[in-house]
Design a protein around this motif. Sequence first.
Motif, PDB file in Angstrom:
ATOM      1  N   GLU A  48      35.635  55.136  19.803  1.00  0.00           N
ATOM      2  CA  GLU A  48      34.511  55.414  18.899  1.00  0.00           C
ATOM      3  C   GLU A  48      33.196  55.520  19.669  1.00  0.00           C
ATOM      4  OE1 GLU A  48      34.526  56.342  15.716  1.00  0.00           O
ATOM      5  OE2 GLU A  48      36.707  56.279  15.948  1.00  0.00           O
ATOM      6  N   GLN A  49      32.997  54.640  20.618  1.00  0.00           N
ATOM      7  CA  GLN A  49      31.775  54.652  21.416  1.00  0.00           C
ATOM      8  C   GLN A  49      31.694  55.923  22.253  1.00  0.00           C
ATOM      9  OE1 GLN A  49      31.392  51.359  24.147  1.00  0.00           O
ATOM     10  NE2 GLN A  49      29.185  51.626  24.287  1.00  0.00           N
ATOM     11  N   ALA A  50      32.793  56.337  22.829  1.00  0.00           N
ATOM     12  CA  ALA A  50      32.799  57.566  23.629  1.00  0.00           C
ATOM     13  C   ALA A  50      32.415  58.771  22.772  1.00  0.00           C
ATOM     14  CB  ALA A  50      34.171  57.771  24.268  1.00  0.00           C
ATOM     15  N   ILE A  51      32.933  58.843  21.554  1.00  0.00           N
ATOM     16  CA  ILE A  51      32.605  59.958  20.654  1.00  0.00           C
ATOM     17  C   ILE A  51      31.140  59.884  20.239  1.00  0.00           C
ATOM     18  CG2 ILE A  51      33.058  60.979  18.386  1.00  0.00           C
ATOM     19  CD1 ILE A  51      36.007  59.942  18.761  1.00  0.00           C
ATOM     20  N   ALA A  52      30.691  58.708  19.857  1.00  0.00           N
ATOM     21  CA  ALA A  52      29.305  58.533  19.374  1.00  0.00           C
ATOM     22  C   ALA A  52      28.274  58.850  20.443  1.00  0.00           C
ATOM     23  CB  ALA A  52      29.111  57.105  18.867  1.00  0.00           C
ATOM     24  N   GLN A  53      28.605  58.636  21.694  1.00  0.00           N
ATOM     25  CA  GLN A  53      27.640  58.833  22.771  1.00  0.00           C
ATOM     26  C   GLN A  53      27.753  60.189  23.456  1.00  0.00           C
ATOM     27  OE1 GLN A  53      28.153  55.402  25.325  1.00  0.00           O
ATOM     28  NE2 GLN A  53      27.083  54.076  23.898  1.00  0.00           N
ATOM     29  N   LEU A  54      28.561  61.080  22.906  1.00  0.00           N
ATOM     30  CA  LEU A  54      28.706  62.400  23.523  1.00  0.00           C
ATOM     31  C   LEU A  54      27.400  63.177  23.478  1.00  0.00           C
ATOM     32  CD1 LEU A  54      32.152  63.711  22.230  1.00  0.00           C
ATOM     33  CD2 LEU A  54      31.541  63.131  24.580  1.00  0.00           C
ATOM     34  N   GLU A  55      27.096  63.809  24.575  1.00  0.00           N
ATOM     35  CA  GLU A  55      25.958  64.720  24.630  1.00  0.00           C
ATOM     36  C   GLU A  55      26.434  66.075  24.121  1.00  0.00           C
ATOM     37  OE1 GLU A  55      24.638  64.702  28.676  1.00  0.00           O
ATOM     38  OE2 GLU A  55      24.326  62.536  28.673  1.00  0.00           O
ATOM     39  N   PRO A  56      25.516  66.927  23.673  1.00  0.00           N
ATOM     40  CA  PRO A  56      25.909  68.256  23.189  1.00  0.00           C
ATOM     41  C   PRO A  56      26.741  69.006  24.225  1.00  0.00           C
ATOM     42  CG  PRO A  56      23.617  67.834  22.689  1.00  0.00           C
ATOM     43  CD  PRO A  56      24.074  66.699  23.561  1.00  0.00           C
ATOM     44  N   GLY A  57      27.804  69.643  23.750  1.00  0.00           N
ATOM     45  CA  GLY A  57      28.661  70.423  24.624  1.00  0.00           C
ATOM     46  C   GLY A  57      29.749  69.628  25.322  1.00  0.00           C
ATOM     47  N   ARG A  58      29.739  68.319  25.174  1.00  0.00           N
ATOM     48  CA  ARG A  58      30.760  67.477  25.816  1.00  0.00           C
ATOM     49  C   ARG A  58      31.817  67.082  24.792  1.00  0.00           C
ATOM     50  NH1 ARG A  58      29.945  65.494  30.726  1.00  0.00           N
ATOM     51  NH2 ARG A  58      31.036  63.543  30.295  1.00  0.00           N
ATOM     52  N   ARG A  59      32.984  66.735  25.295  1.00  0.00           N
ATOM     53  CA  ARG A  59      34.093  66.327  24.443  1.00  0.00           C
ATOM     54  C   ARG A  59      34.793  65.118  25.045  1.00  0.00           C
ATOM     55  NH1 ARG A  59      36.205  72.449  23.036  1.00  0.00           N
ATOM     56  NH2 ARG A  59      34.613  72.769  21.441  1.00  0.00           N
ATOM     57  N   PRO A  86      34.436  67.581  39.094  1.00  0.00           N
ATOM     58  CA  PRO A  86      33.336  68.432  38.618  1.00  0.00           C
ATOM     59  C   PRO A  86      33.520  68.913  37.172  1.00  0.00           C
ATOM     60  CG  PRO A  86      33.982  69.072  40.836  1.00  0.00           C
ATOM     61  CD  PRO A  86      35.016  68.093  40.354  1.00  0.00           C
ATOM     62  N   LEU A  87      34.736  69.325  36.828  1.00  0.00           N
ATOM     63  CA  LEU A  87      35.024  69.783  35.466  1.00  0.00           C
ATOM     64  C   LEU A  87      34.826  68.658  34.459  1.00  0.00           C
ATOM     65  CD1 LEU A  87      36.166  71.826  33.378  1.00  0.00           C
ATOM     66  CD2 LEU A  87      38.450  70.983  34.021  1.00  0.00           C
ATOM     67  N   LEU A  88      35.399  67.506  34.757  1.00  0.00           N
ATOM     68  CA  LEU A  88      35.321  66.393  33.815  1.00  0.00           C
ATOM     69  C   LEU A  88      33.896  65.867  33.696  1.00  0.00           C
ATOM     70  CD1 LEU A  88      38.633  64.570  34.728  1.00  0.00           C
ATOM     71  CD2 LEU A  88      38.209  66.148  32.840  1.00  0.00           C
ATOM     72  N   ASP A  89      33.194  65.743  34.804  1.00  0.00           N
ATOM     73  CA  ASP A  89      31.815  65.256  34.756  1.00  0.00           C
ATOM     74  C   ASP A  89      30.912  66.176  33.945  1.00  0.00           C
ATOM     75  OD1 ASP A  89      32.436  63.014  36.231  1.00  0.00           O
ATOM     76  OD2 ASP A  89      31.553  63.756  38.100  1.00  0.00           O
ATOM     77  N   ALA A  90      31.171  67.471  33.990  1.00  0.00           N
ATOM     78  CA  ALA A  90      30.329  68.441  33.290  1.00  0.00           C
ATOM     79  C   ALA A  90      30.640  68.545  31.800  1.00  0.00           C
ATOM     80  CB  ALA A  90      30.480  69.827  33.934  1.00  0.00           C
ATOM     81  N   HIS A  91      31.894  68.263  31.408  1.00  0.00           N
ATOM     82  CA  HIS A  91      32.293  68.598  30.034  1.00  0.00           C
ATOM     83  C   HIS A  91      32.963  67.491  29.225  1.00  0.00           C
ATOM     84  CE1 HIS A  91      31.357  72.818  30.695  1.00  0.00           C
ATOM     85  NE2 HIS A  91      31.961  72.716  31.860  1.00  0.00           N
ATOM     86  N   PHE A  92      33.411  66.412  29.861  1.00  0.00           N
ATOM     87  CA  PHE A  92      34.266  65.467  29.146  1.00  0.00           C
ATOM     88  C   PHE A  92      33.940  64.006  29.436  1.00  0.00           C
ATOM     89  CE2 PHE A  92      36.861  69.289  29.939  1.00  0.00           C
ATOM     90  CZ  PHE A  92      37.242  69.607  28.645  1.00  0.00           C
ATOM     91  N   GLU A  93      34.305  63.153  28.486  1.00  0.00           N
ATOM     92  CA  GLU A  93      34.450  61.722  28.683  1.00  0.00           C
ATOM     93  C   GLU A  93      35.945  61.469  28.563  1.00  0.00           C
ATOM     94  OE1 GLU A  93      32.379  59.173  29.382  1.00  0.00           O
ATOM     95  OE2 GLU A  93      30.760  60.625  29.584  1.00  0.00           O
ATOM     96  N   VAL A  94      36.520  60.747  29.495  1.00  0.00           N
ATOM     97  CA  VAL A  94      37.950  60.473  29.466  1.00  0.00           C
ATOM     98  C   VAL A  94      38.166  59.027  29.025  1.00  0.00           C
ATOM     99  CG1 VAL A  94      40.084  60.424  30.804  1.00  0.00           C
ATOM    100  CG2 VAL A  94      38.335  62.134  31.331  1.00  0.00           C
ATOM    101  N   VAL A  95      39.051  58.860  28.051  1.00  0.00           N
ATOM    102  CA  VAL A  95      39.410  57.536  27.549  1.00  0.00           C
ATOM    103  C   VAL A  95      40.933  57.425  27.615  1.00  0.00           C
ATOM    104  CG1 VAL A  95      39.353  55.983  25.561  1.00  0.00           C
ATOM    105  CG2 VAL A  95      37.423  57.524  25.981  1.00  0.00           C
ATOM    106  N   PHE A  96      41.405  56.399  28.311  1.00  0.00           N
ATOM    107  CA  PHE A  96      42.842  56.136  28.411  1.00  0.00           C
ATOM    108  C   PHE A  96      43.208  55.038  27.418  1.00  0.00           C
ATOM    109  CE2 PHE A  96      41.657  57.708  32.640  1.00  0.00           C
ATOM    110  CZ  PHE A  96      42.562  58.749  32.777  1.00  0.00           C
ATOM    111  N   ILE A  97      44.230  55.302  26.580  1.00  0.00           N
ATOM    112  CA  ILE A  97      44.629  54.373  25.520  1.00  0.00           C
ATOM    113  C   ILE A  97      46.124  54.087  25.638  1.00  0.00           C
ATOM    114  CG2 ILE A  97      44.794  54.050  23.021  1.00  0.00           C
ATOM    115  CD1 ILE A  97      42.382  56.037  22.828  1.00  0.00           C
ATOM    116  N   ASP A  98      46.468  52.820  25.786  1.00  0.00           N
ATOM    117  CA  ASP A  98      47.865  52.415  25.898  1.00  0.00           C
ATOM    118  C   ASP A  98      48.552  52.517  24.532  1.00  0.00           C
ATOM    119  OD1 ASP A  98      50.065  51.061  27.483  1.00  0.00           O
ATOM    120  OD2 ASP A  98      49.855  49.709  25.763  1.00  0.00           O
TER     121      ASP A  98
END
Length: 169
Positions: A48-59, A86-98
């Motif tokens: 939830e925090q990762a989604i809430a803190q996304l900057e425009p254009g990021r996923r 470079p790709l992930l830093d520019a466009h994504f937040e990565v969350v690993f969930i067990d």
Amino acid sequence: MTRAAALALLVAAPVLGSPVAAETSAAHPEARPFDESVSDALYAQELEQAIAQLEPGRRVLAVFGANWCHDSRALAGWLTSPGFEPLLDAHFEVVFIDVGEPQEGDGRNLDLAARFGVTGIEGTPNLLVIDSKGTLVNTPESAKGWRNAASRSEEAVYAIIASYAGEAE
């Protein structure tokens, strides 16, 4: 966990003896970022925090997997490798969930995936791409279609991830 935090754990893991330690195989790197000791509530909060803190254009790339799973470790290995940075830093937040062992009826955090329409998870890993509005970008079928991640090439994985890069909102 932010991308920077995941990379910091990956670098520190050999020193700390953490299960996030990277391994190398001939075909792909491997990582073990799925922590069974983290509570379901904390995983939900992190997502939830990762989604809430996304900057425009990021996923968010929410990787639902497990350390016991070769394909989960392979996908995590690519997502924590320098070539993807470079790709992930520019466009994504990565969350690993067990997710435990859903195919054995011992799954966990499956309700988190279900909130985005990904239900009936029977294997790992699953890759959900979520935008800043909390909407699933890929389809539930494509989210569940990563059970062969270890047999995919770096180029193939990179191309798929790049295709989910968001545009400025």
